[in-house]
Design an enzyme around this catalytic site. Sequence first.
Site, PDB file in Angstrom:
ATOM      1  N   VAL A   1      20.812  21.946  70.796  1.00  0.00           N
ATOM      2  CA  VAL A   1      19.568  22.359  71.448  1.00  0.00           C
ATOM      3  C   VAL A   1      19.210  21.375  72.555  1.00  0.00           C
ATOM      4  CG1 VAL A   1      17.097  22.740  71.074  1.00  0.00           C
ATOM      5  CG2 VAL A   1      18.721  23.300  69.265  1.00  0.00           C
ATOM      6  N   CYS A   2      18.715  21.890  73.670  1.00  0.00           N
ATOM      7  CA  CYS A   2      18.103  21.069  74.716  1.00  0.00           C
ATOM      8  C   CYS A   2      16.934  21.865  75.296  1.00  0.00           C
ATOM      9  CB  CYS A   2      19.112  20.663  75.790  1.00  0.00           C
ATOM     10  SG  CYS A   2      19.651  22.012  76.858  1.00  0.00           S
ATOM     11  N   ARG A   3      16.475  21.513  76.465  1.00  0.00           N
ATOM     12  CA  ARG A   3      15.328  22.197  77.052  1.00  0.00           C
ATOM     13  C   ARG A   3      15.657  23.638  77.431  1.00  0.00           C
ATOM     14  NH1 ARG A   3      14.303  23.002  82.026  1.00  0.00           N
ATOM     15  NH2 ARG A   3      12.264  23.601  82.764  1.00  0.00           N
TER      16      ARG A   3
END
Length: 103
Positions: A65-67
């Site tokens: 997960v990231c932005r």
Amino acid sequence: MSNIPEITADELQEALDSNKEFTVIDVREDEEVEQGVIPTANHIPLGHIPEAVGNLDPRKEYIMVCRSGRRSMNASEFLKENGFEQVHNLKGGMLAWNGELVF
């Protein structure tokens, strides 16, 4: 085009709700994580993934997960290149996540 499978925010929420066994890894930077993370997520900033890979079990399932999904896709590809078979990327990243956050 990457060969990393993507999981939607809804699919991730369903997996969390059903207590499916996997590990969420949030690769955002510290200041981004201060805005909240997905429950149970482990925070490993993207730049630390190469040194952290030795502490991860390649037999387990990971959701990165990231932005927005771009950095986590890079992390997913790195894990895949290092023998991790069960790696998924959160499509749209935290921008797509409407579920619970922990701080």
